[in-house]
Design a protein around this motif. Structure first.
Motif, short mmCIF file in Angstrom:
data_model
loop_
_atom_site.label_atom_id
_atom_site.label_comp_id
_atom_site.label_asym_id
_atom_site.label_seq_id
_atom_site.Cartn_x
_atom_site.Cartn_y
_atom_site.Cartn_z
N LYS A 7 123.18 39.15 59.43
CA LYS A 7 121.99 38.43 59.89
C LYS A 7 120.98 39.34 60.58
CE LYS A 7 124.50 34.09 60.52
NZ LYS A 7 124.88 33.03 61.49
N PRO A 9 117.64 41.57 60.89
CA PRO A 9 116.33 41.62 60.23
C PRO A 9 116.08 42.96 59.58
CG PRO A 9 116.09 41.86 62.59
CD PRO A 9 117.53 41.51 62.35
N LYS A 10 115.47 42.96 58.42
CA LYS A 10 115.21 44.19 57.67
C LYS A 10 113.71 44.39 57.49
CE LYS A 10 118.18 46.06 55.47
NZ LYS A 10 119.02 47.23 55.73
N LEU A 13 109.47 45.40 62.06
CA LEU A 13 109.78 44.43 63.10
C LEU A 13 108.61 44.25 64.05
CD1 LEU A 13 113.35 45.81 63.91
CD2 LEU A 13 112.71 44.09 62.19
N ALA A 44 109.35 41.10 59.85
CA ALA A 44 110.70 40.64 59.54
C ALA A 44 111.39 39.92 60.70
CB ALA A 44 111.56 41.83 59.10
N ALA A 45 110.94 40.15 61.91
CA ALA A 45 111.55 39.51 63.08
C ALA A 45 110.60 39.62 64.26
CB ALA A 45 112.90 40.16 63.42
N THR A 74 108.36 30.47 66.35
CA THR A 74 108.91 30.96 65.08
C THR A 74 109.54 29.83 64.27
OG1 THR A 74 110.99 31.55 66.15
CG2 THR A 74 109.35 33.28 65.95
N VAL A 78 111.63 33.35 61.13
CA VAL A 78 112.18 34.71 61.22
C VAL A 78 113.12 34.75 62.41
CG1 VAL A 78 110.14 35.81 60.19
CG2 VAL A 78 110.30 35.57 62.68
N PRO A 79 114.03 35.72 62.46
CA PRO A 79 114.91 35.83 63.63
C PRO A 79 114.12 36.18 64.88
CG PRO A 79 115.75 37.12 61.77
CD PRO A 79 114.36 36.70 61.42
N THR A 207 114.62 50.27 58.75
CA THR A 207 114.02 49.25 59.60
C THR A 207 113.38 49.95 60.79
OG1 THR A 207 115.71 47.64 58.96
CG2 THR A 207 114.51 47.20 60.99
#
Length: 310
Positions: A7, A9-10, A13, A44-45, A74, A78-79, A207
């Motif tokens: 889990k 994020p990629k 960021l 991505a997050a 959010t 996204v995380p 990342t």
């Protein structure tokens, strides 16, 4: 060894700032806009209340409300990761708050002041990581640098999903990535990470945290896409025209890693203001004007409308 948590994020960021109003209070509506902008731009997050968010200067109430705001805005798109750190009791409290408010994980920032032995650094990370079920990312920088043995021991903990490097010790990074491989995700956390990504990317650091994504995210994306594709000509053009000139300004004053982000956001019309809390200082007028010139030239050559995220 624990299996890797999937889990994580990629990609690029987003690290929103802590906007302050004229009274020096956190402007939560401006924070909401900052986060919405990053989500719209397909970051991505969201990493809230971390270094760019002036983590060290927030009250408990402000920290709670910033995390709450991030989770709500959010909405699971996204995380959401938070910053935890400082003294061990504060870090444990922040980890618990993050869990209670529904964050996906946290980035563990260095402990306050003390330079510990490797066993002490291990215990600091271990205690925080084991305190919740959330994803944890360790941050290599300042007085919290773990060696290969320490990181390998910490990788036994299933909650540990990644390592962010803000140190720049490439020998150590080679050792870590060769030994641990895909067990952890690898994040480039050097100041203005675009400058060093060509050295990090081949090691598996795919990342990174991007300061400029707060105000010119399409250029962050164009840069990273070009790097991945091997488009050296485009990468070099962005270095010459945007990235290195901004980096030169960032290096002029301590604290510009934070305040220069707010200046860039103000230049492009995002309502965060330039107020910061000591010991960070605002960007000086001369440097602000230099940044404005760089951004305007970049937007003229690389209009955001032509480089929309997919």
């Amino acid at each position: 060894m624990a299996e890797k948590n999937s889990k994580f994020p990629k990609g690029i960021l987003g690290f929103p700032v802590a906007p302050f109003n004229d009274n020096g209070e956190v402007d939560y509506s401006a924070l909401e806009r900052n986060i919405e902008f990053l989500i719209e731009e397909k970051l991505a997050a969201i990493f809230v209340a971390c270094g760019a968010g002036e983590f060290q200067s927030l009250t408990d109430e402000e920290y709670h409300n910033m995390v709450k705001t991030a989770v709500e805005i959010t909405g699971g798109k996204v995380p959401v990761y938070t910053g935890v750190g400082g003294n061990i009791q504060t870090a444990l409290h922040q980890a618990k708050v993050s869990e209670e408010l529904g964050a996906d994980g946290y980035l563990i920032l260095p402990p306050y002041l003390i330079h510990g032995e490797q066993e002490g650094i291990y215990q600091y990370y271990e205690t925080i990581i084991k305190s919740t079920s959330l994803n944890a990312i360790m941050y290599q920088r300042d007085n919290a640098v773990a060696n290969l043995d320490t990181v390998t021991k910490l990788a036994e903990l299933p909650q540990l999903v990644g390592l962010k490097d803000g140190l720049g010790n490439m020998e150590l990074n080679v050792q870590l990535t060769q030994h641990l491989g895909e067990r952890l995700e690898w994040m480039n956390g050097m100041p203005l990470a675009e400058v060093t990504m060509p050295a990090y990317y081949p090691l598996g650091f795919d990342t990174y945290s991007s300061a400029i994504s707060n105000y010119i995210p399409h250029i962050s994306r164009l840069y990273f896409d070009s790097l991945v594709k091997g488009d050296t000509e485009q990468v070099n053009a962005l270095y010459k025209e945007v990235i290195l000139p901004i980096n030169e300004i960032r290096k002029q004053k301590k604290g510009y890693a934070v305040s220069l982000i707010k200046a860039g956001m103000e230049i492009v019309g995002l309502p965060v203001g330039q107020s910061v809390r000591p010991p960070v200082i605002p960007v000086e007028k001369e440097h602000y004007q230099q940044l404005e010139k760089i951004i305007n030239k970049a937007l003229e050559k690389y209009p955001a409308s032509e480089y929309q995220s997919n």
